[in-house]
Scaffold this motif. Structure first.
Motif, PDB file in Angstrom:
ATOM      1  N   LEU A 131     -11.134  -4.387  52.510  1.00 19.90           N
ATOM      2  CA  LEU A 131     -11.404  -5.787  52.817  1.00 19.90           C
ATOM      3  C   LEU A 131     -12.320  -5.915  54.036  1.00 19.90           C
ATOM      4  O   LEU A 131     -13.240  -6.738  54.057  1.00 19.90           O
ATOM      5  N   ALA A 132     -12.058  -5.089  55.055  1.00 19.15           N
ATOM      6  CA  ALA A 132     -12.914  -5.110  56.240  1.00 19.15           C
ATOM      7  C   ALA A 132     -14.337  -4.699  55.886  1.00 19.15           C
ATOM      8  O   ALA A 132     -15.312  -5.254  56.407  1.00 19.15           O
ATOM      9  N   LEU A 134     -15.870  -5.141  52.964  1.00 16.37           N
ATOM     10  CA  LEU A 134     -16.517  -6.242  52.254  1.00 16.37           C
ATOM     11  C   LEU A 134     -17.041  -7.303  53.223  1.00 16.37           C
ATOM     12  O   LEU A 134     -18.149  -7.813  53.073  1.00 16.37           O
ATOM     13  N   GLU A 135     -16.224  -7.621  54.218  1.00 16.25           N
ATOM     14  CA  GLU A 135     -16.657  -8.601  55.207  1.00 16.25           C
ATOM     15  C   GLU A 135     -17.835  -8.076  56.012  1.00 16.25           C
ATOM     16  O   GLU A 135     -18.781  -8.818  56.319  1.00 16.25           O
ATOM     17  N   ARG A 138     -21.039  -8.403  54.125  1.00 17.44           N
ATOM     18  CA  ARG A 138     -21.520  -9.786  54.162  1.00 17.44           C
ATOM     19  C   ARG A 138     -22.229 -10.088  55.477  1.00 17.44           C
ATOM     20  O   ARG A 138     -23.305 -10.707  55.507  1.00 17.44           O
ATOM     21  N   LEU A 139     -21.645  -9.626  56.578  1.00 17.32           N
ATOM     22  CA  LEU A 139     -22.239  -9.868  57.893  1.00 17.32           C
ATOM     23  C   LEU A 139     -23.562  -9.127  58.061  1.00 17.32           C
ATOM     24  O   LEU A 139     -24.494  -9.638  58.685  1.00 17.32           O
ATOM     25  N   VAL A 216     -13.564  -3.160  63.820  1.00 16.46           N
ATOM     26  CA  VAL A 216     -14.157  -4.479  63.566  1.00 16.46           C
ATOM     27  C   VAL A 216     -14.677  -5.082  64.871  1.00 16.46           C
ATOM     28  O   VAL A 216     -15.777  -5.658  64.917  1.00 16.46           O
ATOM     29  N   ARG A 220     -18.527  -6.091  65.504  1.00 15.89           N
ATOM     30  CA  ARG A 220     -18.915  -7.465  65.825  1.00 15.89           C
ATOM     31  C   ARG A 220     -19.796  -7.496  67.074  1.00 15.89           C
ATOM     32  O   ARG A 220     -20.733  -8.285  67.167  1.00 15.89           O
TER      33      ARG A 220
END
Length: 242
Positions: A131-132, A134-135, A138-139, A216, A220
């Motif tokens: 899940l991380a 996939l995000e 996207r970013l 994460v 970021r």
């Protein structure tokens, strides 16, 4: 495999960041493509990883500062080949597949190639890590325009252009910073599928929620960086082999 010193000629150097991977190393090093040099970066192992790697013919360097990026960058600076590949040292990825990742760099059709992980079982990639990822994909698309599916740890690029990217992250953000700065510089970035197996031993990052959250956070911070205003272009010549 016979140990090759830093000055030894090799078409490709394979950087293998290593933290307590004694169990996986024999299989991993036995799968390094013939003629390519394995650079095992011991990142503070308390087991016999360094001794095993050395006995199996790898060139071993030490990076006492803990961090995936610290280990990868030490391996990059120790490399001497024109093309450098990176691969995890936990037997989750098969180094025998590295020619498929490095091939487009060697023939000049791509500047940076990432191995897109394709899990062979559900155990290979925990749900929270998928899940991380996939995000993150996207970013990355929003930040760079690159339509990537995975920030794969198996990757290849030319050594001098990589060094010229002046990567600064020394933790989990290192692979992402490499992709972001390469995209900012106009590099041709490609993906190729690679099977992803359950790792040997305990994961230091994505095997835990805490490790995933730290990764994460690191990533970021990388995505929040301002684009480099002086891109790495003709001086380091991605895609030309110079």
């Amino acid at each position: 495999m016979t140990e090759r010193p830093p000055s030894s000629a090799s078409p490709v150097d394979v950087v293998l960041p290593c933290l307590d991977e004694a169990e996986a190393l024999p299989w991993v090093l036995g799968r390094i493509p013939s003629g390519w040099r394995a650079i095992v970066v011991d990142n503070g192992s308390v087991d016999s990883s360094a001794d095993i790697a050395r006995a199996l013919g790898a060139y071993v360097v030490h990076e006492p500062r803990r961090g995936f990026g610290a280990a990868c960058h030490t391996g990059l600076t120790a490399a001497t080949a024109d093309v450098v590949c990176f691969c995890d040292c936990d037997a989750s990825l098969d180094p025998a597949l590295l020619p498929a990742v490095g091939g487009p760099v060697l023939d000049g059709s791509a500047d940076l190639v990432l191995g897109r992980r394709r899990p062979v079982t559900r155990r290979a990639w925990p749900l929270h890590a998928r899940l991380a990822n996939l995000e993150l994909a996207r970013l990355i698309r929003r930040r760079t325009g690159l339509r990537l599916h995975d920030l794969g740890p198996m990757r290849a690029a030319r050594r001098r252009p990589l060094l010229a990217l002046d990567l600064t992250d020394r933790r989990s953000g290192y692979p992402l910073q490499m992709v972001v700065r390469a995209a900012d510089a106009g590099w041709r970035v490609a993906e190729t599928d690679v099977p992803y197996h359950p790792r040997t031993g305990r994961s230091k990052v994505t095997g835990t929620w805490r490790g995933t959250w730290q990764a994460v956070r690191d990533m970021r911070a990388v995505l929040a960086e301002r684009p480099v205003t002086d891109p790495v272009t003709a001086a380091t010549t991605p895609g030309t082999g110079r």
